[in-house]
Write a protein that holds these residues in place. Structure first.
Motif, PDB file in Angstrom:
ATOM      1  N   TYR A  56       0.839  -1.197   0.000  1.00 50.25           N
ATOM      2  CA  TYR A  56       0.000   0.000   0.000  1.00 50.25           C
ATOM      3  C   TYR A  56       0.872   1.246   0.000  1.00 50.25           C
ATOM      4  CZ  TYR A  56       0.968   0.304   5.026  1.00 50.25           C
ATOM      5  OH  TYR A  56       1.596   0.390   6.246  1.00 50.25           O
ATOM      6  N   VAL A  57       0.257   2.347  -0.378  1.00 49.41           N
ATOM      7  CA  VAL A  57       0.879   3.673  -0.263  1.00 49.41           C
ATOM      8  C   VAL A  57      -0.063   4.523   0.575  1.00 49.41           C
ATOM      9  CG1 VAL A  57       1.609   5.753  -1.479  1.00 49.41           C
ATOM     10  CG2 VAL A  57       2.079   3.511  -2.471  1.00 49.41           C
ATOM     11  N   SER A  58       0.419   5.017   1.711  1.00 50.33           N
ATOM     12  CA  SER A  58      -0.419   5.850   2.583  1.00 50.33           C
ATOM     13  C   SER A  58       0.014   7.308   2.480  1.00 50.33           C
ATOM     14  CB  SER A  58      -0.329   5.381   4.035  1.00 50.33           C
ATOM     15  OG  SER A  58       0.986   5.544   4.539  1.00 50.33           O
ATOM     16  N   HIS A  59      -0.960   8.202   2.634  1.00 47.72           N
ATOM     17  CA  HIS A  59      -0.718   9.642   2.550  1.00 47.72           C
ATOM     18  C   HIS A  59      -0.997  10.265   3.913  1.00 47.72           C
ATOM     19  CE1 HIS A  59      -0.511   9.834  -1.943  1.00 47.72           C
ATOM     20  NE2 HIS A  59      -1.132   8.674  -1.787  1.00 47.72           N
ATOM     21  N   PHE A  60      -0.123  11.186   4.335  1.00 49.66           N
ATOM     22  CA  PHE A  60      -0.301  11.819   5.638  1.00 49.66           C
ATOM     23  C   PHE A  60       0.365  13.192   5.640  1.00 49.66           C
ATOM     24  CE2 PHE A  60       3.655   9.535   5.687  1.00 49.66           C
ATOM     25  CZ  PHE A  60       4.527  10.318   6.430  1.00 49.66           C
ATOM     26  N   PHE A  61      -0.058  14.021   6.590  1.00 52.91           N
ATOM     27  CA  PHE A  61       0.542  15.343   6.756  1.00 52.91           C
ATOM     28  C   PHE A  61       1.574  15.280   7.868  1.00 52.91           C
ATOM     29  CE2 PHE A  61       0.829  19.540   8.730  1.00 52.91           C
ATOM     30  CZ  PHE A  61       1.129  20.321   7.614  1.00 52.91           C
ATOM     31  N   SER A  62       2.795  15.702   7.569  1.00 50.34           N
ATOM     32  CA  SER A  62       3.862  15.715   8.562  1.00 50.34           C
ATOM     33  C   SER A  62       3.892  17.068   9.253  1.00 50.34           C
ATOM     34  CB  SER A  62       5.214  15.439   7.885  1.00 50.34           C
ATOM     35  OG  SER A  62       6.268  15.631   8.799  1.00 50.34           O
ATOM     36  N   SER A  63       3.555  17.058  10.552  1.00 51.05           N
ATOM     37  CA  SER A  63       3.584  18.314  11.309  1.00 51.05           C
ATOM     38  C   SER A  63       5.020  18.810  11.479  1.00 51.05           C
ATOM     39  CB  SER A  63       2.934  18.117  12.681  1.00 51.05           C
ATOM     40  OG  SER A  63       3.576  17.057  13.384  1.00 51.05           O
ATOM     41  N   LYS A  64       5.975  17.875  11.432  1.00 57.10           N
ATOM     42  CA  LYS A  64       7.381  18.246  11.576  1.00 57.10           C
ATOM     43  C   LYS A  64       7.889  18.946  10.324  1.00 57.10           C
ATOM     44  CE  LYS A  64      11.946  16.273  12.569  1.00 57.10           C
ATOM     45  NZ  LYS A  64      12.706  15.014  12.862  1.00 57.10           N
ATOM     46  N   GLU A  65       7.567  18.381   9.152  1.00 56.61           N
ATOM     47  CA  GLU A  65       8.039  18.962   7.895  1.00 56.61           C
ATOM     48  C   GLU A  65       7.041  19.937   7.283  1.00 56.61           C
ATOM     49  OE1 GLU A  65       9.941  16.338   5.130  1.00 56.61           O
ATOM     50  OE2 GLU A  65      10.169  14.776   6.645  1.00 56.61           O
ATOM     51  N   LYS A  66       5.831  20.009   7.871  1.00 61.05           N
ATOM     52  CA  LYS A  66       4.796  20.939   7.427  1.00 61.05           C
ATOM     53  C   LYS A  66       4.391  20.716   5.959  1.00 61.05           C
ATOM     54  CE  LYS A  66       5.034  23.041  11.407  1.00 61.05           C
ATOM     55  NZ  LYS A  66       3.982  22.836  12.425  1.00 61.05           N
ATOM     56  N   LYS A  67       4.270  19.450   5.566  1.00 62.06           N
ATOM     57  CA  LYS A  67       3.840  19.158   4.198  1.00 62.06           C
ATOM     58  C   LYS A  67       3.286  17.743   4.123  1.00 62.06           C
ATOM     59  CE  LYS A  67       8.442  17.691   2.607  1.00 62.06           C
ATOM     60  NZ  LYS A  67       9.502  17.943   1.601  1.00 62.06           N
ATOM     61  N   ASN A  68       2.573  17.475   3.024  1.00 62.53           N
ATOM     62  CA  ASN A  68       2.013  16.138   2.806  1.00 62.53           C
ATOM     63  C   ASN A  68       3.093  15.186   2.323  1.00 62.53           C
ATOM     64  OD1 ASN A  68      -0.876  16.538   3.340  1.00 62.53           O
ATOM     65  ND2 ASN A  68      -0.780  17.950   1.612  1.00 62.53           N
ATOM     66  N   LEU A  69       3.121  13.997   2.922  1.00 60.66           N
ATOM     67  CA  LEU A  69       4.103  12.982   2.557  1.00 60.66           C
ATOM     68  C   LEU A  69       3.378  11.667   2.269  1.00 60.66           C
ATOM     69  CD1 LEU A  69       6.798  13.667   5.321  1.00 60.66           C
ATOM     70  CD2 LEU A  69       6.827  14.475   2.950  1.00 60.66           C
ATOM     71  N   LYS A  70       4.122  10.688   1.789  1.00 60.60           N
ATOM     72  CA  LYS A  70       3.543   9.364   1.597  1.00 60.60           C
ATOM     73  C   LYS A  70       4.510   8.299   2.069  1.00 60.60           C
ATOM     74  CE  LYS A  70       4.902   8.824  -3.283  1.00 60.60           C
ATOM     75  NZ  LYS A  70       4.369   8.594  -4.656  1.00 60.60           N
ATOM     76  N   ARG A  71       3.936   7.186   2.517  1.00 64.56           N
ATOM     77  CA  ARG A  71       4.706   6.062   3.022  1.00 64.56           C
ATOM     78  C   ARG A  71       4.386   4.845   2.146  1.00 64.56           C
ATOM     79  NH1 ARG A  71       2.916   6.279   7.686  1.00 64.56           N
ATOM     80  NH2 ARG A  71       4.620   7.350   8.754  1.00 64.56           N
ATOM     81  N   VAL A  72       5.417   4.139   1.687  1.00 63.35           N
ATOM     82  CA  VAL A  72       5.239   3.021   0.760  1.00 63.35           C
ATOM     83  C   VAL A  72       5.630   1.710   1.438  1.00 63.35           C
ATOM     84  CG1 VAL A  72       5.884   2.033  -1.475  1.00 63.35           C
ATOM     85  CG2 VAL A  72       5.738   4.518  -1.203  1.00 63.35           C
ATOM     86  N   PHE A  73       4.739   0.720   1.344  1.00 60.08           N
ATOM     87  CA  PHE A  73       5.040  -0.635   1.820  1.00 60.08           C
ATOM     88  C   PHE A  73       4.667  -1.596   0.698  1.00 60.08           C
ATOM     89  CE2 PHE A  73       3.343  -4.625   3.525  1.00 60.08           C
ATOM     90  CZ  PHE A  73       4.478  -5.121   4.133  1.00 60.08           C
TER      91      PHE A  73
END
Length: 297
Positions: A56-73
Motif C-alpha cells: 500500500y501507499v499511505s498519505h499523511f501530513f507531517s507536522s514536523k516537515e509541514k507538508k504532505n508525505l507518503k509512506r510506501v510498503f
C-alpha cells in the motif's frame, strides 16, 4: 472510510469511497502514536491478480516537515486495481489511484476496471495487465487516462511496446534512445501502415511546433519500411506541446497487437485537476450586496 485527504485535498465525492468498484483499493492505514492513540491515514492498496493485498501507499501530513508525505510498503510489485465486477470490457490505465477515482467520478463508465502503475512501468506490471485482459471480455478495450503531458505519453508508448513484446517473443519491437532522436524498429512483415502513420505524426507535430524554434527537429523524422521491418525515427523533445504526435504511433502498435485501444486524456494535466476545476465551475457565484450608506446632510 472517511478520508480527509480524498475529500478535502482531492475533492472526491464521499459516495465514491464506498463504491464497490473501489472497495479493495481505498483503505485506512493505522498509525500508533507516542501517546498511545491510533490515527488512520488514507492508503491505496496494491493487489495481485486474485485481489490479495501485496502492499500500500499511505498519505499523511507531517507536522514536523509541514507538508504532505507518503509512506510506501510493498511485498512485491503489483498494480493498484479496482475490483473486478462481472466481466469488464474496458481497462482504464492511469498513473495514480487518485486519477482512477477522479475519472470514475466524472464519467461513471459501465463494465469498467481501473489499473494504476503508480508512476513507473515495470515488467511485472505489464504481465499483470496481460492477465487482467484475459479476465475481461474477448473484445475488451484499453483506454489510456494517463497524464496529459510528455511523461504520460512516454508511459503510453512503453506499455504499448512492452505489451506487444510480451505477446510476440519471436518478433520484439526495439526501442532505441539516441542523442537527438528515438528509434522504433518493428520486425513484422504485416506491420504498420507507414504512409498513414507518417502523415498523421508529422501533421500533429507541425500543428504544435514553433516554426522559429523547432524547425531543426524536422530532419529527425524518418519512416522506412522493408519486407521484414519498419523503422520509425522521431525527434526527442520534452516540451509539453511535443508529445501528442506520438499518439498515432502508440495506437498503431496496439493495432498490430490486435488490441482495441483509445485515448481519453484530461484537458488539464491529470483527471484530478480536471475534477477539481469542474466542481469550481459548478459552484454558483455568490453575489454580495453592499449596504447603502446613509446620505450625509
Amino acid at each position: 472510510i472517511t478520508s480527509m485527504y480524498l475529500l478535502e485535498k482531492r475533492n472526491i465525492d464521499p459516495n465514491i469511497l464506498h463504491n464497490p468498484l473501489f472497495k479493495n483499493m481505498i483503505m485506512e492505514a493505522p498509525v500508533p502514536m507516542a501517546n498511545g492513540k491510533v490515527i488512520f491515514n488514507t492508503a491505496f492498496a496494491k493487489t495481485d491478480i486474485d485481489e490479495n493485498i501485496t502492499g500500500y501507499v499511505s498519505h499523511f501530513f507531517s507536522s514536523k516537515e509541514k507538508k504532505n508525505l507518503k509512506r510506501v510498503f510493498e511485498l512485491r510489485p503489483t498494480l493498484f486495481k479496482s475490483s473486478i465486477i462481472g466481466k469488464p470490457n474496458t481497462l482504464y490505465l492511469c498513473e495514480t489511484a487518485v486519477d482512477a477515482i477522479s475519472h470514475y467520478e466524472m464519467h461513471r463508465p459501465e463494465k469498467a476496471m481501473y489499473a494504476s502503475f503508480g508512476g513507473q512501468v515495470i515488467q511485472e506490471e505489464i504481465i499483470e495487465i496481460q492477465l487482467l485482459l484475459q479476465k475481461m471480455e474477448s473484445d475488451s478495450t484499453i483506454v489510456s487516462i494517463t497524464d496529459n503531458d510528455y511523461s504520460g505519453t512516454q508511459y503510453d508508448l512503453k506499455i504499448a511496446v512492452e505489451l506487444y513484446n510480451l505477446e510476440h517473443p519471436e518478433n520484439q519491437i526495439e526501442y532505441l534512445q539516441l542523442s537527438s532522436s528515438n528509434k522504433i524498429i518493428i520486425h513484422d512483415e504485416n506491420s504498420i501502415e507507414i504512409d498513414a502513420l507518417k502523415k498523421n505524426m508529422t501533421a500533429i507535430f507541425n500543428s504544435e511546433m514553433d516554426q522559429n524554434i523547432d524547425k531543426h527537429l524536422l530532419p529527425y523524422f524518418q519512416f522506412v519500411k522493408t519486407k521484414s521491418m519498419t523503422v520509425i525515427e522521431y525527434p526527442r523533445s520534452k516540451e509539453r506541446n511535443h508529445h501528442l504526435f506520438l499518439q498515432p504511433l502508440i495506437s498503431a502498435i496496439h493495432k498490430i497487437n490486435n488490441r482495441n485501444f483509445q485515448f481519453n486524456k484530461s484537458n488539464l494535466k491529470d483527471w484530478n485537476d480536471e475534477l477539481k476545476i469542474s466542481k469550481k465551475k459548478n459552484v454558483p457565484e455568490l453575489k454580495t450586496s453592499i449596504p447603502q450608506q446613509p446620505q450625509q446632510r
